[in-house]
Design a protein around this motif. Structure first.
Motif, PDB file in Angstrom:
ATOM      1  N   SER A   1       0.950  -1.030  -0.097  1.00 28.94           N
ATOM      2  CA  SER A   1       0.153   0.136   0.095  1.00 28.94           C
ATOM      3  C   SER A   1       0.796   1.388  -0.108  1.00 28.94           C
ATOM      4  N   TYR A   2       1.993   1.149   0.201  1.00 31.91           N
ATOM      5  CA  TYR A   2       3.135   2.586   0.062  1.00 31.91           C
ATOM      6  C   TYR A   2       3.797   2.547  -1.009  1.00 31.91           C
ATOM      7  N   SER A   3       3.520   1.885  -2.089  1.00 32.33           N
ATOM      8  CA  SER A   3       4.011   2.095  -3.302  1.00 32.33           C
ATOM      9  C   SER A   3       3.126   3.171  -3.967  1.00 32.33           C
ATOM     10  N   ASN A   4       3.669   3.863  -5.058  1.00 31.61           N
ATOM     11  CA  ASN A   4       2.945   5.031  -5.371  1.00 31.61           C
ATOM     12  C   ASN A   4       1.879   4.489  -6.704  1.00 31.61           C
ATOM     13  N   HIS A   5       1.246   5.670  -7.121  1.00 32.65           N
ATOM     14  CA  HIS A   5       0.008   5.498  -7.873  1.00 32.65           C
ATOM     15  C   HIS A   5      -0.124   4.226  -8.850  1.00 32.65           C
ATOM     16  N   VAL A   6       1.214   4.091  -9.572  1.00 33.74           N
ATOM     17  CA  VAL A   6       1.160   2.888 -10.558  1.00 33.74           C
ATOM     18  C   VAL A   6       1.978   1.744  -9.997  1.00 33.74           C
TER      19      VAL A   6
END
Length: 599
Positions: free
Chosen positions: A546-551
């Protein structure tokens, strides 16, 4: 929170970062490690960018075209809608080579209504060291500098060139394009040619993904990470980059800023190990050839890192004129760490060689060269394993007897023994077995701390280090053994902070670490799987994703409090570990389903 909200596009020759709003803020041409054309990422005043400006009525969303590296930025105000489809061309040619020109295509797709935009096209060549001048010519817009080094880029478009240069409003009702390239085109591109490049590039990625297996769980995350690792590979030589950027800070305002556009033997070998697991044989073979080409002398010591074109000297330089990402100086190009001794690289490379021989046993190319490298690695390890080194984290001051380095020296000999067995070279095994056991006993005697009830960062120390979690992964110790389980729990107590891990907490050359090193959290989750705490591992993994960016991309580090991404981006280390962890959790799910069906 200001996050690294970027998508990456590329073609295994170079890459560019496109912001969530559709602005190209980082791009180096003609190759990954060339000087920048756009460096807004490192200086939002003078760095240069290529962006679209729309009025406040538009909402902007960004995503990848499924199973490709084509990045779509969609602009919509309800009635008026258009998309910018960004990519760097890559596809297979009939002569068994790849078409990967040093250029970016921005295919502007008309969707509906009466959309309009303004363009900010502001190249700043050569890291914006000197002035870049831009002119309108008959067929294109050209930007050039000749103060220090003559350099040029060319922009072709079917939109009005004067409107582009003046950043004036461009209304449109049909598809358009921008093609920015390092070389002047022999034939002026038109929309039909652009659409053909788009379709060919799309098919290339779809075909590449068709050769990637599907998994029970986390399939989309595995796929995006696999494509990201592919984008960080340099097709010309087989090198694999640590990241596509330089000088993105590990902590805002601090000086841990490094150039990662090089090939670290350790990082790249770990990437290849994971990519080979996904069945991408060519990428693995190209990397092994890169290694073979680097070792002309059988007893030559490997550097820890090389340039992507096999350069051995990577002199570090500071670009004082750039203010850095969010004012985090210095901006560095080159990397002085290339001179360091890090004994762990031999074990990680031998692990890859062994894995390739097992996976592609019938048709591994360079078998004889790989056997020569194997013998050379054991020779180097035998000669140097007792020496202190800089360790996996590249401490720039004192050398120490780092536990991880010693364990990987053991791995080097262990995998060499397995390779000798595979190749029927039994004459080496007796001598190598004695060396393997000597290293193993040395680690067990010196790396364990009764006080901390854990294997520690270095001999005689009580400091903990996340890298020792790999003792289980590499088979040095039984993961179910009391000592390993105790080490995993001690590292959680000492290094975990709100579900994220420090690499270590002791002072280094630049003070105390203050952000989480992303791969360490993945290592910890994998260790939980190994010791049987699967439910906990699943929960932590979902949270980390869930801490990855929007892509779905990760950088090197994550801030403990805000969870924003920090450090160079996207980071090969983070994505290889994501894939490995996701596969391990997916396999457990599959095994559980099989047990249920049998039961």
């Amino acid at each position: 929170m200001n996050n690294l909200d970027y998508g990456i596009i590329g073609n295994c020759r170079s890459a560019a970062l496109v912001s969530k709003q559709g602005s190209i803020d980082w791009c180096c041409l003609p190759e990954f490690d060339s000087s920048s054309v756009f460096a807004h990422l490192l200086d939002d005043n003078i760095g240069g960018r290529f962006s679209f400006i729309v009025d406040d009525s538009y909402e902007i969303e960004q995503y990848y075209l499924r199973n490709t590296c084509i990045l779509i930025t969609r602009f919509s105000n309800g009635m008026d809608v258009f998309e910018v489809r960004d990519f760097m061309p890559r596809y297979h040619k009939s002569n068994n080579k790849y078409h990967s020109p040093p250029e970016i295509i921005r295919f502007v797709k008309y969707i509906s209504g009466f959309p309009s935009f303004k363009v900010v096209y502001n190249p700043k060549l050569e890291y914006a060291k000197t002035d870049t001048v831009t002119y309108i010519k008959h067929d294109f817009i050209v930007s050039l500098t000749d103060k220090e080094k003559f350099d040029t880029v060319f922009l072709y478009s079917n939109f009005n060139k004067e409107a582009i240069m003046a950043s004036s409003e461009i209304p449109f009702r049909e598809d358009g394009f921008f093609l920015m390239g390092y070389n002047e085109k022999l034939f002026k591109p038109d929309l039909d040619a652009i659409i053909l490049e788009y379709e060919r590039t799309k098919v290339y990625w779809l075909n590449w993904m068709e050769n990637t297996p599907n998994y029970q769980r986390y399939n989309d995350e595995i796929a995006r990470s696999a494509m990201t690792l592919k984008l960080l590979s340099y097709d010309k030589t087989g090198a694999i980059l640590a990241a596509a950027t330089t000088s993105l800070p590990e902590t805002i305002g601090e000086v841990r800023n490094w150039d990662y556009r090089f090939c670290w033997i350790r990082d790249a070998s770990m990437v290849v190990s994971v990519v080979a697991q996904l069945g991408h044989k060519r990428m693995a073979q190209r990397y092994l050839q890169f290694i073979v080409d680097l070792i002309p002398d059988k007893d030559e010591k490997l550097q820890i890192m090389y340039g992507i074109n096999k350069e051995k000297k990577l002199t570090e330089e500071i670009l004082d004129h750039l203010k850095g990402y969010q004012d985090s100086k210095p901006v560095r190009i080159g990397n002085a760490a290339y001179k360091q001794q890090q004994n762990d690289i031999y074990g990680i490379l031998m692990d890859v060689i062994h894995h390739q021989l097992v996976t592609f046993q019938t048709d591994v190319e360079n078998g004889e060269e790989l056997w020569s490298i194997t013998k050379g690695i054991v020779w180097v390890v035998n000669k140097h394993w007792k020496e202190p080194d800089k360790g996996i984290w590249e401490f720039r001051t004192e050398d120490r007897h780092f536990t991880f380095s010693k364990v990987l020296c053991w791995v080097a000999v262990d995998r060499a023994l397995k390779v000798a067995e595979l190749l029927g070279k039994k004459s080496k095994t007796a001598k190598w077995s004695l060396l393997e056991e000597e290293i193993r006993m040395d680690i067990l005697d010196n790396a364990w701390s009764d006080e901390t009830q854990a294997f520690t960062q270095s001999y005689g120390s009580n400091e903990l280090d996340a890298s020792v979690l790999l003792m289980g992964r590499y088979g040095f110790i039984d993961p179910k053994s009391e000592r390993f389980v105790s080490t995993v729990h001690a590292i959680e107590r000492e290094l975990s902070n709100d579900g994220l891990l420090y690499r270590y907490k002791n002072q280094d050359d630049f003070g105390l670490p203050s952000s989480s090193f992303t791969i360490c959290t993945f290592w910890y989750i994998n260790s939980l799987i190994l010791i049987g705490e699967v439910q906990k591992a699943n929960k932590m993994f979902k949270r980390l994703l869930s801490y990855s960016n929007h892509v779905g991309l990760f950088s090197e580090d994550i801030d403990f409090k805000s969870k924003r991404l920090l450090g160079n981006f996207p980071q090969a280390y983070s994505h290889l570990a994501l894939i490995e962890t996701a596969i391990n959790l997916s396999k457990i799910t599959q095994e559980e389903k099989i047990k249920e069906s049998i039961g």
